[in-house]
Scaffold this active site. Sequence first.
Site, PDB file in Angstrom:
ATOM      1  N   PRO A 146       8.212  -6.034   0.217  1.00  0.00           N
ATOM      2  CA  PRO A 146       8.034  -6.945  -0.910  1.00  0.00           C
ATOM      3  C   PRO A 146       6.553  -7.233  -1.117  1.00  0.00           C
ATOM      4  O   PRO A 146       5.796  -7.377  -0.157  1.00  0.00           O
ATOM      5  CB  PRO A 146       8.790  -8.197  -0.473  1.00  0.00           C
ATOM      6  CG  PRO A 146       8.750  -8.145   1.019  1.00  0.00           C
ATOM      7  CD  PRO A 146       8.809  -6.699   1.384  1.00  0.00           C
ATOM      8  N   GLY A 166       3.379 -10.711   3.002  1.00  0.00           N
ATOM      9  CA  GLY A 166       2.685 -10.835   4.281  1.00  0.00           C
ATOM     10  C   GLY A 166       2.876  -9.672   5.217  1.00  0.00           C
ATOM     11  O   GLY A 166       2.556  -9.766   6.404  1.00  0.00           O
ATOM     12  N   LEU A 167       3.375  -8.532   4.696  1.00  0.00           N
ATOM     13  CA  LEU A 167       3.674  -7.384   5.549  1.00  0.00           C
ATOM     14  C   LEU A 167       2.788  -6.176   5.244  1.00  0.00           C
ATOM     15  O   LEU A 167       3.157  -5.040   5.536  1.00  0.00           O
ATOM     16  CB  LEU A 167       5.158  -7.012   5.419  1.00  0.00           C
ATOM     17  CG  LEU A 167       6.140  -8.123   5.791  1.00  0.00           C
ATOM     18  CD1 LEU A 167       7.579  -7.660   5.581  1.00  0.00           C
ATOM     19  CD2 LEU A 167       5.924  -8.592   7.233  1.00  0.00           C
ATOM     20  N   GLY A 168       1.639  -6.417   4.658  1.00  0.00           N
ATOM     21  CA  GLY A 168       0.662  -5.338   4.478  1.00  0.00           C
ATOM     22  C   GLY A 168       0.949  -4.389   3.337  1.00  0.00           C
ATOM     23  O   GLY A 168       0.522  -3.229   3.378  1.00  0.00           O
ATOM     24  N   SER A 169       1.636  -4.860   2.293  1.00  0.00           N
ATOM     25  CA  SER A 169       1.989  -3.949   1.200  1.00  0.00           C
ATOM     26  C   SER A 169       0.764  -3.370   0.513  1.00  0.00           C
ATOM     27  O   SER A 169       0.739  -2.180   0.170  1.00  0.00           O
ATOM     28  CB  SER A 169       2.875  -4.668   0.179  1.00  0.00           C
ATOM     29  OG  SER A 169       2.241  -5.817  -0.344  1.00  0.00           O
ATOM     30  N   SER A 170      -0.279  -4.170   0.309  1.00  0.00           N
ATOM     31  CA  SER A 170      -1.456  -3.655  -0.394  1.00  0.00           C
ATOM     32  C   SER A 170      -2.222  -2.658   0.472  1.00  0.00           C
ATOM     33  O   SER A 170      -2.723  -1.645  -0.027  1.00  0.00           O
ATOM     34  CB  SER A 170      -2.376  -4.798  -0.823  1.00  0.00           C
ATOM     35  OG  SER A 170      -2.865  -5.519   0.288  1.00  0.00           O
ATOM     36  N   ALA A 171      -2.304  -2.911   1.781  1.00  0.00           N
ATOM     37  CA  ALA A 171      -2.996  -1.971   2.667  1.00  0.00           C
ATOM     38  C   ALA A 171      -2.223  -0.668   2.781  1.00  0.00           C
ATOM     39  O   ALA A 171      -2.803   0.423   2.759  1.00  0.00           O
ATOM     40  CB  ALA A 171      -3.188  -2.589   4.051  1.00  0.00           C
ATOM     41  N   ALA A 172      -0.881  -0.765   2.893  1.00  0.00           N
ATOM     42  CA  ALA A 172      -0.069   0.441   2.955  1.00  0.00           C
ATOM     43  C   ALA A 172      -0.192   1.242   1.671  1.00  0.00           C
ATOM     44  O   ALA A 172      -0.268   2.478   1.688  1.00  0.00           O
ATOM     45  CB  ALA A 172       1.393   0.081   3.217  1.00  0.00           C
ATOM     46  N   ASP A 200      -5.672  -4.732   8.374  1.00  0.00           N
ATOM     47  CA  ASP A 200      -4.475  -4.206   7.714  1.00  0.00           C
ATOM     48  C   ASP A 200      -4.586  -2.707   7.421  1.00  0.00           C
ATOM     49  O   ASP A 200      -3.688  -1.941   7.790  1.00  0.00           O
ATOM     50  CB  ASP A 200      -4.189  -4.984   6.436  1.00  0.00           C
ATOM     51  CG  ASP A 200      -3.561  -6.350   6.709  1.00  0.00           C
ATOM     52  OD1 ASP A 200      -3.595  -6.799   7.870  1.00  0.00           O
ATOM     53  OD2 ASP A 200      -3.048  -6.969   5.758  1.00  0.00           O
TER      54      ASP A 200
END
Length: 322
Positions: A107, A111-117, A158
């Site tokens: 999502p 807070g789970l690093g979506s933009s870095a991934a 991240d």
Amino acid sequence: MKASAPGKVLLLGEHAVVYGHPALAAALGRRVAVEVEEDPKGPAIELLAPATFPVSTPTATSTSPFPWRTALSAVATPPELLRATSDLAAAAGAPPRFRARVRSELPLGGGLGSSAALGVALARAFAQLAGRDCPPERAEQLALQLERVFHGAPSGVDPAICARGGVILFRRGEPAEVERISPRVPLHLAVVLTGVVRGTRSTVLPLSARRAERPDLYDPMLAFLGELARGGARALERGDLQDLGVRFDAAHGVLGALGVSCPELEEAVAALRGAGALGAKLTGAGGGGAAIGLARDAAHAAVLVRAAEGAGMRAFAEEIAP
């Protein structure tokens, strides 16, 4: 050209890492996948992501690019994301006119690093399109450009974990110090989504202002968070989950004192602790996003997930293998 990258959780050291202290990070099984191609009508991005993280189960027959059935919906592409992606493509040597299709199991703003991934996956795909190599260090560097657009002055942890996978102890610098950590036993977590979307800027910048006013108060707490991360890495290597759990609880208390928690995170942590988590804390920037609970094993992680769901929150179990 296709590529993907995992999301992440910060086990210990969030916020402290911004000020040069260590952070302990782990890659998730959930990923962001991208497909890019030249397109004379571009640049353009098609973005699919879960509005909130759905409960999903593994399947060997799914035709999805991911090993989970995940209900995704179209998300409007922010103009700044398109501009940042165009800059990333140029830095990778890819053509300026492209179409990128993005499918995220993470999502956005969770807070789970979506933009870095996303940044790492785009870096890898654009490098392929340009016919260039993209080792983890290069993917990390390119992804950091995207992170700066959304997070201002990110620490770099991240993109480092999303590019490298596994578990790392990270310390920012020129160059950053990255130590790969090998857990002695599997690490079982329950990851709980509060449903409160937030950006890193919304907690990092206010904390920076408070620290500037009272460094004598805030600096020792930030240093303590870094020491908890350093010790947590050693606990993982020993397989000492009790030690790690105590560090989770201590870190959450300090993060609360720093002012980066919120009622939804406190509720998530209370639910996890009430179900017998060895330790529980917010993960990432705080102010919303996600919390994590440390479990004894896979069965216990499932108990923690059910407890969070019983409190009205979305949750999933995650195993981080040695």
